[in-house]
Write a protein that holds these residues in place. Sequence first.
Motif, PDB file in Angstrom:
ATOM      1  N   ALA A   1       0.820  -1.208   0.000  1.00 23.70           N
ATOM      2  CA  ALA A   1       0.000   0.000   0.000  1.00 23.70           C
ATOM      3  C   ALA A   1       0.857   1.261   0.000  1.00 23.70           C
ATOM      4  N   LYS A   2       1.912   1.276   0.802  1.00 28.19           N
ATOM      5  CA  LYS A   2       2.785   2.462   0.874  1.00 28.19           C
ATOM      6  C   LYS A   2       3.448   2.737  -0.468  1.00 28.19           C
ATOM      7  N   VAL A   3       4.083   1.730  -1.010  1.00 28.99           N
ATOM      8  CA  VAL A   3       4.780   1.900  -2.291  1.00 28.99           C
ATOM      9  C   VAL A   3       3.777   2.105  -3.421  1.00 28.99           C
ATOM     10  N   GLY A   4       2.662   1.368  -3.367  1.00 28.00           N
ATOM     11  CA  GLY A   4       1.654   1.461  -4.415  1.00 28.00           C
ATOM     12  C   GLY A   4       1.032   2.838  -4.518  1.00 28.00           C
ATOM     13  N   LEU A   5       0.787   3.477  -3.390  1.00 30.65           N
ATOM     14  CA  LEU A   5       0.235   4.831  -3.428  1.00 30.65           C
ATOM     15  C   LEU A   5       1.199   5.806  -4.079  1.00 30.65           C
ATOM     16  N   VAL A   6       2.475   5.690  -3.762  1.00 28.48           N
ATOM     17  CA  VAL A   6       3.477   6.588  -4.358  1.00 28.48           C
ATOM     18  C   VAL A   6       3.579   6.357  -5.862  1.00 28.48           C
ATOM     19  N   VAL A   7       3.639   5.097  -6.269  1.00 26.22           N
ATOM     20  CA  VAL A   7       3.758   4.781  -7.699  1.00 26.22           C
ATOM     21  C   VAL A   7       2.491   5.200  -8.444  1.00 26.22           C
ATOM     22  N   THR A   8       1.328   4.996  -7.842  1.00 25.16           N
ATOM     23  CA  THR A   8       0.078   5.400  -8.476  1.00 25.16           C
ATOM     24  C   THR A   8       0.002   6.916  -8.627  1.00 25.16           C
ATOM     25  N   MET A   9       0.411   7.653  -7.625  1.00 32.31           N
ATOM     26  CA  MET A   9       0.410   9.119  -7.718  1.00 32.31           C
ATOM     27  C   MET A   9       1.395   9.605  -8.791  1.00 32.31           C
ATOM     28  N   ALA A  10       2.550   8.952  -8.864  1.00 34.88           N
ATOM     29  CA  ALA A  10       3.513   9.312  -9.913  1.00 34.88           C
ATOM     30  C   ALA A  10       2.936   9.011 -11.294  1.00 34.88           C
ATOM     31  N   GLY A  11       2.276   7.879 -11.438  1.00 36.58           N
ATOM     32  CA  GLY A  11       1.645   7.545 -12.716  1.00 36.58           C
ATOM     33  C   GLY A  11       0.538   8.513 -13.071  1.00 36.58           C
ATOM     34  N   LEU A  12      -0.269   8.903 -12.098  1.00 33.01           N
ATOM     35  CA  LEU A  12      -1.329   9.881 -12.328  1.00 33.01           C
ATOM     36  C   LEU A  12      -0.740  11.213 -12.765  1.00 33.01           C
ATOM     37  N   ALA A  13       0.331  11.632 -12.112  1.00 29.00           N
ATOM     38  CA  ALA A  13       0.980  12.894 -12.489  1.00 29.00           C
ATOM     39  C   ALA A  13       1.508  12.830 -13.919  1.00 29.00           C
ATOM     40  N   LEU A  14       2.090  11.703 -14.296  1.00 27.67           N
ATOM     41  CA  LEU A  14       2.580  11.568 -15.674  1.00 27.67           C
ATOM     42  C   LEU A  14       1.453  11.568 -16.690  1.00 27.67           C
ATOM     43  N   ILE A  15       0.361  10.875 -16.385  1.00 31.29           N
ATOM     44  CA  ILE A  15      -0.787  10.872 -17.291  1.00 31.29           C
ATOM     45  C   ILE A  15      -1.338  12.285 -17.462  1.00 31.29           C
ATOM     46  N   LEU A  16      -1.479  13.022 -16.363  1.00 33.75           N
ATOM     47  CA  LEU A  16      -1.970  14.397 -16.454  1.00 33.75           C
ATOM     48  C   LEU A  16      -1.008  15.286 -17.229  1.00 33.75           C
ATOM     49  N   LEU A  17       0.280  15.131 -16.978  1.00 30.37           N
ATOM     50  CA  LEU A  17       1.279  15.931 -17.692  1.00 30.37           C
ATOM     51  C   LEU A  17       1.264  15.643 -19.187  1.00 30.37           C
ATOM     52  N   LEU A  18       1.246  14.365 -19.547  1.00 24.60           N
ATOM     53  CA  LEU A  18       1.231  14.006 -20.963  1.00 24.60           C
ATOM     54  C   LEU A  18      -0.080  14.396 -21.626  1.00 24.60           C
ATOM     55  N   SER A  19      -1.192  14.272 -20.914  1.00 22.14           N
ATOM     56  CA  SER A  19      -2.488  14.654 -21.472  1.00 22.14           C
ATOM     57  C   SER A  19      -2.571  16.156 -21.726  1.00 22.14           C
ATOM     58  N   ALA A  20      -1.874  16.927 -20.929  1.00 20.34           N
ATOM     59  CA  ALA A  20      -1.924  18.386 -21.066  1.00 20.34           C
ATOM     60  C   ALA A  20      -0.881  18.939 -22.032  1.00 20.34           C
ATOM     61  N   THR A  21       0.184  18.187 -22.306  1.00 23.24           N
ATOM     62  CA  THR A  21       1.271  18.754 -23.117  1.00 23.24           C
ATOM     63  C   THR A  21       1.585  17.937 -24.369  1.00 23.24           C
ATOM     64  N   LEU A  22       2.226  16.810 -24.200  1.00 23.06           N
ATOM     65  CA  LEU A  22       2.789  16.078 -25.329  1.00 23.06           C
ATOM     66  C   LEU A  22       1.726  15.554 -26.288  1.00 23.06           C
ATOM     67  N   TRP A  23       0.666  14.953 -25.784  1.00 23.31           N
ATOM     68  CA  TRP A  23      -0.327  14.351 -26.669  1.00 23.31           C
ATOM     69  C   TRP A  23      -1.082  15.387 -27.499  1.00 23.31           C
ATOM     70  N   PRO A  24      -1.430  16.569 -26.956  1.00 25.76           N
ATOM     71  CA  PRO A  24      -2.035  17.580 -27.838  1.00 25.76           C
ATOM     72  C   PRO A  24      -1.069  18.062 -28.923  1.00 25.76           C
ATOM     73  N   TRP A  25       0.209  18.144 -28.600  1.00 21.95           N
ATOM     74  CA  TRP A  25       1.189  18.555 -29.605  1.00 21.95           C
ATOM     75  C   TRP A  25       1.267  17.527 -30.729  1.00 21.95           C
ATOM     76  N   MET A  26       1.069  16.252 -30.367  1.00 14.75           N
ATOM     77  CA  MET A  26       1.101  15.178 -31.370  1.00 14.75           C
ATOM     78  C   MET A  26      -0.230  15.081 -32.121  1.00 14.75           C
ATOM     79  N   GLY A  27      -1.242  15.764 -31.656  1.00 17.02           N
ATOM     80  CA  GLY A  27      -2.543  15.721 -32.287  1.00 17.02           C
ATOM     81  C   GLY A  27      -3.410  14.569 -31.808  1.00 17.02           C
ATOM     82  N   VAL A  28      -3.004  13.936 -30.693  1.00 20.99           N
ATOM     83  CA  VAL A  28      -3.763  12.795 -30.176  1.00 20.99           C
ATOM     84  C   VAL A  28      -4.949  13.260 -29.372  1.00 20.99           C
ATOM     85  N   LEU A  29      -4.781  14.277 -28.541  1.00 22.58           N
ATOM     86  CA  LEU A  29      -5.894  14.798 -27.739  1.00 22.58           C
ATOM     87  C   LEU A  29      -6.178  16.233 -28.121  1.00 22.58           C
TER      88      LEU A  29
END
Length: 91
Positions: free
Chosen positions: A63-91
């Motif tokens: 649970a301890k490690v999983g919460l940290v990894v899940t939060m890091a994954g969520l942050a990456l998904i939000l970052l990519l959804s807001a920046t890289l993928w729109p630049w690529m024309g995906v979102l």
Amino acid sequence: GLASTLIPIFIAFAQTLPVSKETAFGIVLVQSFVVSFGFILPTNAPQNMLCYGTGAFGTLQFAKVGLVVTMAGLALILLLSATLWPWMGVL
């Protein structure tokens, strides 16, 4: 198993939305990443059960490690959804 079951459902759902094909692809892409986040509990993924079954890790450690990894994954998904993928024309 969960990803292979849900991705066709996400594809069918995205095709019914009033968006372009590129945006529908982006929605399915984000969902496919999110579906694979099974880090918090030992029962979320088969590989977690394998590690837990050896007795080397406890549920609290997962649970301890999983919460940290899940939060890091969520942050990456939000970052990519807001920046890289729109630049690529995906979102």
